[in-house]
Write an enzyme that holds these catalytic residues in place. Structure first.
Site, PDB file in Angstrom:
ATOM      1  CB  THR A 192      -0.901   0.033   1.251  1.00 60.25           C
ATOM      2  OG1 THR A 192      -0.055  -0.164   2.402  1.00 60.25           O
ATOM      3  CG2 THR A 192      -1.964  -1.043   1.209  1.00 60.25           C
ATOM      4  NE  ARG A 251      -0.303   1.412   9.693  1.00 56.47           N
ATOM      5  CZ  ARG A 251       0.769   0.993  10.351  1.00 56.47           C
ATOM      6  NH1 ARG A 251       0.733   0.883  11.658  1.00 56.47           N
ATOM      7  NH2 ARG A 251       1.876   0.674   9.716  1.00 56.47           N
ATOM      8  CB  VAL A 296       8.456   1.632  -2.826  1.00 59.42           C
ATOM      9  CG1 VAL A 296       9.228   0.576  -3.617  1.00 59.42           C
ATOM     10  CG2 VAL A 296       9.333   2.864  -2.589  1.00 59.42           C
ATOM     11  CG  HIS A 313      15.772  11.667  -4.917  1.00 57.86           C
ATOM     12  ND1 HIS A 313      14.603  12.134  -4.378  1.00 57.86           N
ATOM     13  CD2 HIS A 313      16.190  10.659  -4.082  1.00 57.86           C
ATOM     14  CE1 HIS A 313      14.312  11.446  -3.274  1.00 57.86           C
ATOM     15  NE2 HIS A 313      15.254  10.547  -3.088  1.00 57.86           N
ATOM     16  CB  CYS A 326      16.199   6.229  -3.813  1.00 57.37           C
ATOM     17  SG  CYS A 326      16.097   7.225  -2.327  1.00 57.37           S
ATOM     18  N   GLY A 350      10.603  10.492  -1.482  1.00 59.26           N
ATOM     19  CA  GLY A 350      11.663   9.625  -0.958  1.00 59.26           C
ATOM     20  C   GLY A 350      11.367   9.192   0.468  1.00 59.26           C
TER      21      GLY A 350
END
Ligand SMILES: NC(=O)c1ccc[n+]([C@@H]2O[C@H](COP(=O)([O-])OP(=O)(O)OC[C@H]3O[C@@H](n4cnc5c(N)ncnc54)[C@H](OP(=O)(O)O)[C@@H]3O)[C@@H](O)[C@H]2O)c1
Length: 335
Positions: free
Chosen positions: A11, A39, A14, A241, A128, A159
């Site tokens: 969820t 959750r 990523v 980024h 990353c 990020g």
């Protein structure tokens, strides 16, 4: 054919990209499980034309899985990766849990796919910012050995995950409407601001993200002593980024020859139009698989043409995380 693939953190920012890429790139799989925390039980995720109910990640489910893509933080990876390996499955882990373990390959397929041959069930996806930098400098280093790297990052909110993306949107609206801002995902306001990366700062003054870039680059390039310095900064960009990279070479190396290497590098697109002042930008890198590289120029402060400057942008949810993990899976499948 992978009999059963699971995504943990399905969820999240990523995880959602992982599910999309599994479908879009037609990874040859049988069953697909979307796992997250308690959750999310009850949530249904759409993958292609299938609705997949989210289940809680448990050791029991993982014992029957051929490949598990972990994207739920280092503590979840440490807790559950063993169950996958014990059941004979393979782990590709997006967290920092195993990256510096000498028995775990840390892999960017375009740079060091050979390291995949010595895995023992767990393969780590690099940080990353490290992936985005190395997509540019890995192919350069293979031809023109680098003797020092200095990098400064401009890292997007995504990020730090889905909640940080939501926070940037919400704070921007509040700031424009003169409403008060209450940072939650970050310690400082992210809208109309920037700040030193939100990871812990060590005794030497380097923060966690900077140390990851240094350590992981050395591991991936197999250069344990390569001098590297990094400054990591969070900026109010939603996704992708950017990094300013200064390279010093062992031998004189022209910017033109670096541009030529980059032009043929897989997964890299040169965006370097001086006349139009068009160089890599996060908006152009967003939802794009390639890492964009430009501002390729001789560093005039380094004698004998031993220095070159670059500016790169990459979608860190894709090549910086989900896409790299899927490419690792494709390599394992011989794709
Ligand atoms: N964002 C990036 O650009 C990026 C890049 C490279 C690597 N990574 C790494 O990828 C991982 C995920 O990052 P993200 O940005 O996607 O974060 P995120 O958007 O905050 O998503 C976190 C995911 O982890 C799940 N999760 C949290 N606690 C869990 C638990 N105890 N058991 C099972 N699932 C749990 C969450 O499920 P719920 O929805 O149920 O809470 C959610 O699906 C992190 O390790 C991060 O360091 C992120």
């Amino acid at each position: 054919m992978l009999k059963h693939v699971a995504v943990i953190g399905a969820t999240g920012a990523v995880g959602r990209e992982l599910l999309r890429l599994i479908h879009d790139r037609k990874l040859p799989i049988g069953k697909l499980s979307a796992l997250a925390s308690n959750r999310s039980v009850g949530t249904v995720l759409r993958v292609g034309d299938r609705d997949i109910p989210v289940q809680r990640a448990t050791r029991e489910i993982l014992q029957d899985v051929s490949l598990t893509l972990f994207s739920a933080g280092a503590s979840v990876s440490r807790e559950l990766a063993g169950a996958v390996v014990d059941g004979g499955g393979v782990v590709v882990d997006n967290s920092s849990a195993f990256r510096m373990d000498p028995n775990v390959p840390l892999v960017i397929p375009e740079i060091n796919a050979d390291d995949l041959k010595r895995h023992n069930g767990i393969i780590a996806n690099p940080n990353c910012s490290t992936i985005i930098m190395l997509m540019a400098i890995g192919p350069i280093h293979a031809v023109f050995p680098i003797r020092r790297i200095v990098v400064s990052t401009y890292q997007s909110a995504s990020g730090a995950g889905q909640s940080a993306m939501n926070e940037l949107r919400e704070q921007t609206r509040n700031a424009l409407d003169d409403r008060p801002i209450h940072p939650v995902a970050f310690k400082h306001p992210i809208a109309f601001n920037l700040f030193s990366h939100d990871s812990d700062v060590g005794d030497d003054g380097y923060n966690g993200e900077e140390q990851k870039m240094i350590d992981e680059t050395r591991k991936i390039l197999h250069t344990p002593d390569l001098p590297i310095s990094a400054t990591c900064v969070r900026v109010p960009v939603l996704r992708a980024h950017s990094e300013s990279i200064n390279l010093e070479f062992v031998e004189p190396t022209s910017a033109a020859s670096v541009r030529e290497v980059l032009s043929g590098a897989p997964g890299v697109r040169v965006v370097d139009d001086r006349a139009a002042n068009h160089f890599p930008m996060p908006v152009d890198a967003t939802k794009v698989n390639d890492v964009l590289v430009g501002r390729i120029r001789q560093d005039i402060s380094v004698p004998d043409d031993r220095g070159v400057e670059l500016f790169v942008c990459g979608d860190q949810l894709l090549k910086g995380a989900a896409l790299n993990a899927i490419q690792i899976a494709e390599h394992l499948e011989g794709g």
